[in-house]
Design a protein around this motif. Structure first.
Motif, short mmCIF file in Angstrom:
data_model
loop_
_atom_site.label_atom_id
_atom_site.label_comp_id
_atom_site.label_asym_id
_atom_site.label_seq_id
_atom_site.Cartn_x
_atom_site.Cartn_y
_atom_site.Cartn_z
N LYS A 162 0.81 -1.22 0.00
CA LYS A 162 0.00 0.00 0.00
C LYS A 162 0.85 1.27 0.00
N ALA A 163 2.02 1.21 0.57
CA ALA A 163 2.87 2.40 0.66
C ALA A 163 3.46 2.73 -0.71
N ALA A 164 3.81 4.01 -0.89
CA ALA A 164 4.43 4.45 -2.15
C ALA A 164 5.82 3.85 -2.29
N ASN A 165 6.15 3.40 -3.51
CA ASN A 165 7.49 2.89 -3.76
C ASN A 165 8.35 4.00 -4.36
N SER A 166 9.60 3.65 -4.65
CA SER A 166 10.54 4.66 -5.15
C SER A 166 10.10 5.25 -6.48
N PHE A 167 9.50 4.43 -7.34
CA PHE A 167 9.04 4.95 -8.64
C PHE A 167 7.86 5.89 -8.45
N GLY A 168 6.99 5.59 -7.48
CA GLY A 168 5.88 6.49 -7.20
C GLY A 168 6.36 7.84 -6.69
N LYS A 169 7.37 7.82 -5.83
CA LYS A 169 7.91 9.08 -5.32
C LYS A 169 8.58 9.88 -6.43
N ALA A 170 9.32 9.18 -7.30
CA ALA A 170 9.96 9.86 -8.42
C ALA A 170 8.92 10.42 -9.38
N LYS A 171 7.83 9.66 -9.60
CA LYS A 171 6.74 10.13 -10.47
C LYS A 171 6.13 11.40 -9.92
N THR A 172 5.86 11.44 -8.62
CA THR A 172 5.26 12.63 -8.01
C THR A 172 6.20 13.83 -8.13
N ALA A 173 7.49 13.61 -7.87
CA ALA A 173 8.47 14.71 -7.97
C ALA A 173 8.57 15.22 -9.39
N LEU A 174 8.63 14.31 -10.37
CA LEU A 174 8.77 14.73 -11.77
C LEU A 174 7.50 15.41 -12.27
N THR A 175 6.33 14.93 -11.84
CA THR A 175 5.08 15.57 -12.22
C THR A 175 5.01 16.99 -11.67
N THR A 176 5.48 17.17 -10.43
CA THR A 176 5.52 18.51 -9.84
C THR A 176 6.43 19.42 -10.64
N ILE A 177 7.59 18.91 -11.07
CA ILE A 177 8.51 19.70 -11.89
C ILE A 177 7.86 20.06 -13.23
N LEU A 178 7.16 19.10 -13.83
CA LEU A 178 6.48 19.33 -15.11
C LEU A 178 5.46 20.45 -14.99
N LEU A 179 4.59 20.37 -13.98
CA LEU A 179 3.54 21.38 -13.81
C LEU A 179 4.14 22.74 -13.47
N THR A 226 9.92 23.96 -24.04
CA THR A 226 9.32 23.86 -25.37
C THR A 226 8.33 22.70 -25.39
N PRO A 227 7.41 22.67 -26.38
CA PRO A 227 6.46 21.54 -26.45
C PRO A 227 7.13 20.17 -26.48
N PRO A 228 8.22 19.96 -27.25
CA PRO A 228 8.87 18.65 -27.20
C PRO A 228 9.41 18.29 -25.81
N PHE A 229 9.99 19.28 -25.11
CA PHE A 229 10.52 19.01 -23.77
C PHE A 229 9.39 18.71 -22.79
N VAL A 230 8.30 19.47 -22.88
CA VAL A 230 7.14 19.24 -22.00
C VAL A 230 6.57 17.85 -22.22
N ASN A 231 6.41 17.45 -23.47
CA ASN A 231 5.84 16.14 -23.75
C ASN A 231 6.81 15.01 -23.39
N ALA A 232 8.12 15.28 -23.51
CA ALA A 232 9.09 14.28 -23.07
C ALA A 232 9.02 14.08 -21.56
N LEU A 233 8.87 15.19 -20.81
CA LEU A 233 8.69 15.09 -19.37
C LEU A 233 7.42 14.32 -19.03
N ALA A 234 6.34 14.63 -19.76
CA ALA A 234 5.07 13.93 -19.52
C ALA A 234 5.20 12.44 -19.83
N CYS A 235 5.92 12.11 -20.89
CA CYS A 235 6.14 10.70 -21.24
C CYS A 235 6.92 9.99 -20.13
N ALA A 236 7.92 10.67 -19.57
CA ALA A 236 8.68 10.09 -18.46
C ALA A 236 7.78 9.86 -17.25
N CYS A 237 6.86 10.79 -17.00
CA CYS A 237 5.91 10.62 -15.89
C CYS A 237 5.02 9.40 -16.12
#
Length: 471
Positions: free
Chosen positions: A151-168, A183-194
């Motif tokens: 039930k607890a967040a794993n390392s990938f979940g924590k990284a996802k939350t951090a990267l999503t915060t950076i994206l927004l 730029t749009p390509p960089f934003v979408n690349a960040l979103a793809c990583a999320c």
């Protein structure tokens, strides 16, 4: 640009003050007692308060108050660190908190993600298909907590939350002062990583623990196959980027093997993936890059050097499973294969960019030296067992996020690809020189014991071999 950097500085100051205050208070017995007396400071209360705050930040943005929206959003996302620290240090962890905390995070970043994908005034919108995919996967990950023991967040979940915060945050800051990097390509690349991190977080919640290591080995293998294809298409920098990403999967498969165990053939699968990513893919880069210097490095010599490198790396992998010399725990016999791959690959790519024949000859010498170091008996510290475990947990997450962002910059901004290659070369040279173990046997034993204590978990001696070479 003044407003951009001013808001960024304020957010970083808020983060620093939060860390100093919360850690200082919760490490003091009186502070812990004070926190326990106030229910509003309990982790679950903070998580509940955070649930509507994402909608409020979007309301502020819709009204054009972008600085207020960013600071409001940043403040409440920072509280995600606060509730975790309070829960651990004040012994206020609960079973409900394990699913409530990630649920409140989703309530925070789901509204901005939707708004930034469909809003008509957003200068760098996120692809709606990426947002939709992310929302579905992340929702499934939250729902899996109802049936999963994890039930607890794993390392990938924590990284996802951090990267999503950076994206927004990047998109919102770009609304105030347009920044050339966003730029749009960089934003979408960040979103793809999320999206990828969300999938990995969900995947790790539902599969048996023993499959973890082989799953990351498979990801490393797929990175190697893609890198070979890109090398044959002469997209050498993107090929090296995939090899670089494969190193992270190689790092995690070893950690998962030591913590949860692995299958019987796990070490063999790991060697196959490493031979593909760090051997064949780098061999292709070596051949195609050095073959351009026909005057000093004729094609037959480039091919011979590439084959020699791959052969040395394969022998290096074989020797890991069948060592010819007893090495202390946490010590490699010879230069690790991921380090050798990055050293040789980045050297030939830099020589190719400099275009002078003598640089090609120098790169060929580096490849030869790297090959010899891999099959030598020079003792090298095991990065995953001797160095990585003793890095503070927060610093690990920050380092992974930083390297991921730099990788995405290299993918989406061509002008920075050369800088990325230089970064790979310099960091690998530092490890090649500083990673040589010069300690006494008793110091090695003490360091290995400390690493086992610092690590999240350690398996038996047999499972420790399930994750192969680590840079």
């Amino acid at each position: 640009m003044t407003t951009f950097w001013l808001i960024t500085a304020i957010v970083l100051l808020m983060l620093a003050l939060e860390r100093i205050t919360v850690i200082g208070v919760t490490r003091n017995p009186r502070g812990r007692a004070w926190v326990r007396r106030f229910p509003l400071l309990h982790p679950n209360a903070i998580s509940l308060m955070r649930i509507p705050m994402g909608l409020i930040s979007i309301w502020l943005a819709y009204r054009g108050n972008w600085p207020g929206a960013i600071l409001w959003f940043a403040f409440w996302m920072i509280t995600d660190l606060s509730d975790g620290t309070i829960a651990r240090n004040c012994s206020l962890m609960t079973e409900s908190g394990k699913w409530l905390d990630p649920l409140s995070d989703k309530c925070m970043y789901f509204p901005p993600l939707i708004y930034f994908s469909v809003g008509s005034t957003i200068s760098t919108p996120i692809n709606p298909w990426l947002v939709g995919t992310f929302l579905i996967i992340d929702t499934l990950g939250q729902a899996s907590r109802l049936i999963s023991q994890k039930k607890a967040a794993n390392s990938f979940g924590k990284a996802k939350t951090a990267l999503t915060t950076i994206l927004l945050s990047a998109i919102a800051l770009n609304q105030i002062d347009p920044f050339w990097l966003i730029t749009p390509p960089f934003v979408n690349a960040l979103a793809c990583a999320c999206v990828i991190l969300a999938f990995l977080s969900c995947y790790c919640k539902v599969i048996p623990d023993i499959w973890y290591a082989n799953s990351f080995t498979l990801a490393n293998f797929l990175c190697g196959i893609a890198a070979i294809i890109l090398a044959w298409q002469h997209k050498f920098i993107l090929s090296l980027v995939l090899i670089f990403l494969g190193q992270f999967f190689d790092l995690f498969d070893g950690r998962m093997a030591r913590k949860y165990g692995s299958t019987k053939r796990g070490p063999v699968f790991d060697d196959l993936a490493d031979a593909t990513s760090f051997g064949l893919a780098v061999g292709c880069i070596i051949f195609f890059c050095l073959a351009n210097y026909e005057e000093l490095v004729p094609p037959w010599a480039a091919l011979t050097l590439a084959v020699f490198f791959v052969a040395c790396l394969i022998y290096r992998l074989y020797r890991f499973l069948h060592p010819t010399k007893d090495m202390p725990g946490g010590i490699f016999q010879g230069l690790p294969s991921p380090a050798g791959a990055m050293l040789a690959g980045s050297a030939v790519l830099i020589a190719r960019n400099l275009e002078h024949p003598y640089f090609g000859l120098g790169a060929a010498a580096v490849v030869l030296l790297t090959s010899v170091l891999m099959i030598s008996s020079v003792p090298y510290r095991h990065f995953a067992r001797s160095i990585w475990p003793c890095i503070p947990r927060g610093a690990k997450l920050l380092l992974c996020i930083l390297m991921l962002v730099l990788t995405l910059i290299a993918i989406t901004h061509k002008i920075y690809r050369s800088s990325f290659i230089w970064l790979c070369l310099v960091s690998t040279v530092i490890y090649t020189v500083a990673g040589v173990d010069r300690r006494k046997p008793e110091d090695i034993a003490a360091q290995d014991q400390l690493a086992n204590c610092c690590d999240d978990g350690s398996g038996s001696d047999s499972t420790a071999n399930a994750g192969n070479q680590r840079p």
